[in-house]
Design a protein around this motif. Structure first.
Motif, PDB file in Angstrom:
ATOM      1  N   TYR A  88       0.706  -1.066  -0.044  1.00  0.00           N
ATOM      2  CA  TYR A  88      -0.117   0.034  -0.026  1.00  0.00           C
ATOM      3  C   TYR A  88       0.778   1.440  -0.062  1.00  0.00           C
ATOM      4  N   LYS A  91      -0.640   4.418  -1.188  1.00  0.00           N
ATOM      5  CA  LYS A  91      -1.889   4.987  -0.671  1.00  0.00           C
ATOM      6  C   LYS A  91      -1.402   5.885   0.282  1.00  0.00           C
ATOM      7  N   CYS A 100      -3.500   1.167   5.523  1.00  0.00           N
ATOM      8  CA  CYS A 100      -3.773   2.473   5.354  1.00  0.00           C
ATOM      9  C   CYS A 100      -4.927   2.901   5.743  1.00  0.00           C
TER      10      CYS A 100
END
Length: 134
Positions: A88, A91, A100
């Motif tokens: 992630y 993100k 996240c």
């Protein structure tokens, strides 16, 4: 014995459903996600059995539990072992690329049907009325 069957059923359903969610959303999954999904569903089942929490509080706790487990598993399989099951990093506000806020919000809302499934399993295993389990 019926509690063990209930936990096993929750684990099995969580493993399958979590994997299916991944396959539908990103096209593939990894066996570690089945184990994680199973563990998550057992923990959500335990949360659901607490008659002291309303659905909002259960969903908040569910999202926190799922996010925490996702972080722990991610630190092992992605960071320590280098398997790169997910990342992630792209993100916003991610933590080491493992969790996240966006996905935590998703876990909040996915906790609702998960609690319904847990209540259904509990009802079938114990004979309790499903309406009381939610």
């Amino acid at each position: 014995m019926s509690k063990m069957r209930e936990y096993f059923m929750c684990f099995a359903l969580g493993a399958v459903i979590y994997g299916l969610i991944e396959v539908v959303s990103r096209g593939y999954t990894h066996w570690t996600m089945a184990l994680t999904g199973g563990a998550v569903m057992v923990l959500l089942n335990l949360i659901n059995q607490s008659g002291k929490l309303n659905i909002f509080a259960r969903c908040l706790l569910g999202a926190a539990v799922i996010t925490s487990l996702e972080f722990a598993v991610g630190m092992v399989v992605n960071v320590a072992l280098g398997w790169n099951v997910w990342d992630y990093s792209d993100k916003a506000f991610n933590l080491y690329g493992q969790i996240c806020p966006l996905f935590s919000l998703g876990w909040f809302f996915l906790s609702i049907p998960a609690f319904w499934i847990c209540g259904f399993v509990e009802e079938k295993m114990s004979g309790r009325n499903h309406a009381e389990a939610i």
